[in-house]
Design a protein around this motif. Structure first.
Motif, PDB file in Angstrom:
ATOM      1  N   TRP A   1     -18.782 122.411  23.308  1.00 22.45           N
ATOM      2  CA  TRP A   1     -19.193 123.808  23.453  1.00 22.45           C
ATOM      3  C   TRP A   1     -18.312 124.715  22.597  1.00 22.45           C
ATOM      4  CZ3 TRP A   1     -20.377 124.720  29.389  1.00 22.45           C
ATOM      5  CH2 TRP A   1     -21.437 123.869  29.763  1.00 22.45           C
ATOM      6  N   LEU A   2     -17.036 124.387  22.546  1.00 22.91           N
ATOM      7  CA  LEU A   2     -16.122 125.164  21.700  1.00 22.91           C
ATOM      8  C   LEU A   2     -16.558 125.126  20.242  1.00 22.91           C
ATOM      9  CD1 LEU A   2     -12.511 124.440  23.020  1.00 22.91           C
ATOM     10  CD2 LEU A   2     -13.518 126.693  22.635  1.00 22.91           C
TER      11      LEU A   2
ATOM     12  N   LEU B   1     -26.187 129.593  27.655  1.00 22.26           N
ATOM     13  CA  LEU B   1     -27.224 128.843  26.933  1.00 22.26           C
ATOM     14  C   LEU B   1     -26.869 127.366  26.839  1.00 22.26           C
ATOM     15  CD1 LEU B   1     -28.063 131.248  23.951  1.00 22.26           C
ATOM     16  CD2 LEU B   1     -29.362 130.924  26.059  1.00 22.26           C
ATOM     17  N   LEU B   2     -25.606 127.081  26.551  1.00 20.79           N
ATOM     18  CA  LEU B   2     -25.158 125.688  26.447  1.00 20.79           C
ATOM     19  C   LEU B   2     -25.275 124.970  27.792  1.00 20.79           C
ATOM     20  CD1 LEU B   2     -22.094 126.342  24.154  1.00 20.79           C
ATOM     21  CD2 LEU B   2     -24.113 125.013  23.528  1.00 20.79           C
ATOM     22  N   GLU B   3     -25.018 125.679  28.871  1.00 18.60           N
ATOM     23  CA  GLU B   3     -25.174 125.094  30.208  1.00 18.60           C
ATOM     24  C   GLU B   3     -26.626 124.736  30.486  1.00 18.60           C
ATOM     25  OE1 GLU B   3     -23.496 128.092  32.702  1.00 18.60           O
ATOM     26  OE2 GLU B   3     -21.472 127.231  32.643  1.00 18.60           O
ATOM     27  N   ARG B   4     -27.537 125.450  29.844  1.00 21.22           N
ATOM     28  CA  ARG B   4     -28.968 125.178  29.989  1.00 21.22           C
ATOM     29  C   ARG B   4     -29.452 124.119  28.991  1.00 21.22           C
ATOM     30  NH1 ARG B   4     -31.667 129.984  32.418  1.00 21.22           N
ATOM     31  NH2 ARG B   4     -30.016 131.403  33.066  1.00 21.22           N
ATOM     32  N   LYS B   5     -28.472 123.472  28.339  1.00 24.85           N
ATOM     33  CA  LYS B   5     -28.741 122.390  27.380  1.00 24.85           C
ATOM     34  C   LYS B   5     -29.517 122.893  26.150  1.00 24.85           C
ATOM     35  CE  LYS B   5     -28.671 118.828  30.974  1.00 24.85           C
ATOM     36  NZ  LYS B   5     -27.236 118.621  30.786  1.00 24.85           N
TER      37      LYS B   5
ATOM     38  N   GLU C   1     -28.300 141.349  27.267  1.00 24.08           N
ATOM     39  CA  GLU C   1     -28.767 140.871  28.575  1.00 24.08           C
ATOM     40  C   GLU C   1     -30.073 140.078  28.468  1.00 24.08           C
ATOM     41  OE1 GLU C   1     -30.550 144.091  31.118  1.00 24.08           O
ATOM     42  OE2 GLU C   1     -29.736 145.364  29.519  1.00 24.08           O
ATOM     43  N   TYR C   2     -30.802 140.262  27.356  1.00 23.84           N
ATOM     44  CA  TYR C   2     -32.077 139.566  27.192  1.00 23.84           C
ATOM     45  C   TYR C   2     -31.949 138.269  26.406  1.00 23.84           C
ATOM     46  CZ  TYR C   2     -33.798 144.193  28.519  1.00 23.84           C
ATOM     47  OH  TYR C   2     -34.024 145.381  29.168  1.00 23.84           O
ATOM     48  N   LEU C   3     -30.731 137.886  26.052  1.00 23.31           N
ATOM     49  CA  LEU C   3     -30.539 136.715  25.197  1.00 23.31           C
ATOM     50  C   LEU C   3     -31.124 135.450  25.818  1.00 23.31           C
ATOM     51  CD1 LEU C   3     -29.310 135.529  22.596  1.00 23.31           C
ATOM     52  CD2 LEU C   3     -27.196 135.139  23.877  1.00 23.31           C
ATOM     53  N   VAL C   4     -30.853 135.215  27.083  1.00 15.80           N
ATOM     54  CA  VAL C   4     -31.345 134.002  27.748  1.00 15.80           C
ATOM     55  C   VAL C   4     -32.871 134.000  27.786  1.00 15.80           C
ATOM     56  CG1 VAL C   4     -31.376 132.696  29.909  1.00 15.80           C
ATOM     57  CG2 VAL C   4     -29.238 133.691  29.089  1.00 15.80           C
ATOM     58  N   ASN C   5     -33.480 135.180  27.983  1.00 14.39           N
ATOM     59  CA  ASN C   5     -34.942 135.270  28.058  1.00 14.39           C
ATOM     60  C   ASN C   5     -35.613 134.732  26.804  1.00 14.39           C
ATOM     61  OD1 ASN C   5     -33.598 137.380  29.686  1.00 14.39           O
ATOM     62  ND2 ASN C   5     -35.655 137.830  30.389  1.00 14.39           N
TER      63      ASN C   5
END
Length: 319
Positions: free
Chosen positions: A18-19, A71-75, A96-100
């Motif tokens: 992730w780093l 995002l990385l946690e969501r693979k 705030e909308y990045l994940v969407n």
């Protein structure tokens, strides 16, 4: 860490992959954060230290990196374009909308891979088309307007919401002087619709695309050939709409039939009309903006999905 900075924040990331995803190989991505926010990033082991003289910028970069971790946690694997998208959205107050963005699958390419929106502007565009029958996408080249419009049209066709796709644009500036070009109609129009063909080819593959065109399910024609028609159960896309005259735009918009959707895309900074002729796109925005069933989505340099320098070029010319 430079002790002369007034503010600093620390983030612990225990996953070495992730780093690398966030900072890049040998911290190559650190420059992207530093140059865009005026901060300094230091990395030692699992610790990322963000330092700067502006506390708000330091906190913004911290929030940005935590969103990337989400995002990385969501693979979701991160590429340089994803980092730039996150940076642009942070600068534009849309973080705030990045994940969407990564949850919105618009369609699938011929190889089965998901086609997703790449920034907040595209997300707004897709949502607008879902809710409205007529949508104008206005903004600079490279924001993905044409490609997304074609993807949404294909998706509507696959799901049986429309029976055909019609793609059109004014050819050879606004006059559509196709008679001066060599070849039959298809050969005359093809060079001006290359982006549309490229998008269709990505989604269907060349062979399937050609079959659908032969059957008339996908129709590609110059704007002049829309006159006198009523377009029912169709997904209709007008590209390069800035080069329509007022009369052409009115003619096109009044072709809309039952069960149909229209997308009108254009860039108001690239008008090729003769001097003194007003663009139908600019006129339509002035006259139609208050109609509730019509939606205008405006893109800017933050929404450009080409090389990062393209956004800087657009910004420089607009200034």
């Amino acid at each position: 860490m430079n002790s002369s900075y007034n503010y600093s924040e620390i983030i612990i990331i225990s996953n070495p992959d992730w780093l690398i995803a966030i900072l890049g190989s040998q911290d190559q991505n650190s420059y992207l954060y530093e140059s865009n926010f005026g901060i300094r990033i230091a990395n030692r082991g699992e610790t990322i230290t963000i330092s700067g003289d502006d506390e708000s910028q330091v906190l913004l970069v911290k929030d940005l990196i935590l969103k990337l971790v989400d995002l990385l946690e969501r693979k979701i694997s991160l590429k340089k374009m994803d980092i730039m998208t996150a940076i642009k959205m942070a600068q534009n107050g849309q973080l705030e909308y990045l994940v969407n963005i990564y949850e919105e699958i618009v369609g699938r390419a011929a190889d089965g891979s998901a086609i997703r929106v790449k920034n907040f502007g595209q997300l707004e565009y897709v949502k607008a088309v879902a809710k409205h029958d007529v949508v104008f996408g206005i903004g600079p080249a490279g924001t993905g307007k044409t490609f997304l419009a074609v993807v949404m049209a294909v998706q509507a066709l696959k799901e049986g919401r429309v029976k055909r796709i019609i793609l059109t644009r004014p050819a050879v500036e606004a006059g559509e002087n196709l008679g001066f070009l060599p070849g039959d109609l298809k050969e005359k129009v093809d060079p001006y619709l290359r982006p549309v063909y490229d998008a269709l080819n990505t989604i269907y593959g060349n062979e399937h695309m050609n079959r659908l065109m032969e059957r008339g399910i996908i129709e590609i024609a110059p704007l002049a050939y829309m006159r006198g028609r009523t377009l029912d159960d169709a997904f209709v896309i007008l590209d390069e709409a800035q080069n329509t005259t007022i009369a052409q735009m009115k003619m096109f918009l009044t072709r809309l039939g039952f069960g149909s959707k229209m997308i009108i895309n254009g860039d108001q900074t690239q008008i090729d009309l003769p001097k003194g002729v007003k663009s139908g796109l600019i006129d339509a925005e002035m006259k139609l903006r208050d109609i509730q069933r019509i939606r205008f989505v405006t893109f800017d340099e933050f929404d450009v999905v080409r090389h990062p320098v393209v956004a800087d070029i657009i910004r420089a010319y607009s200034e």
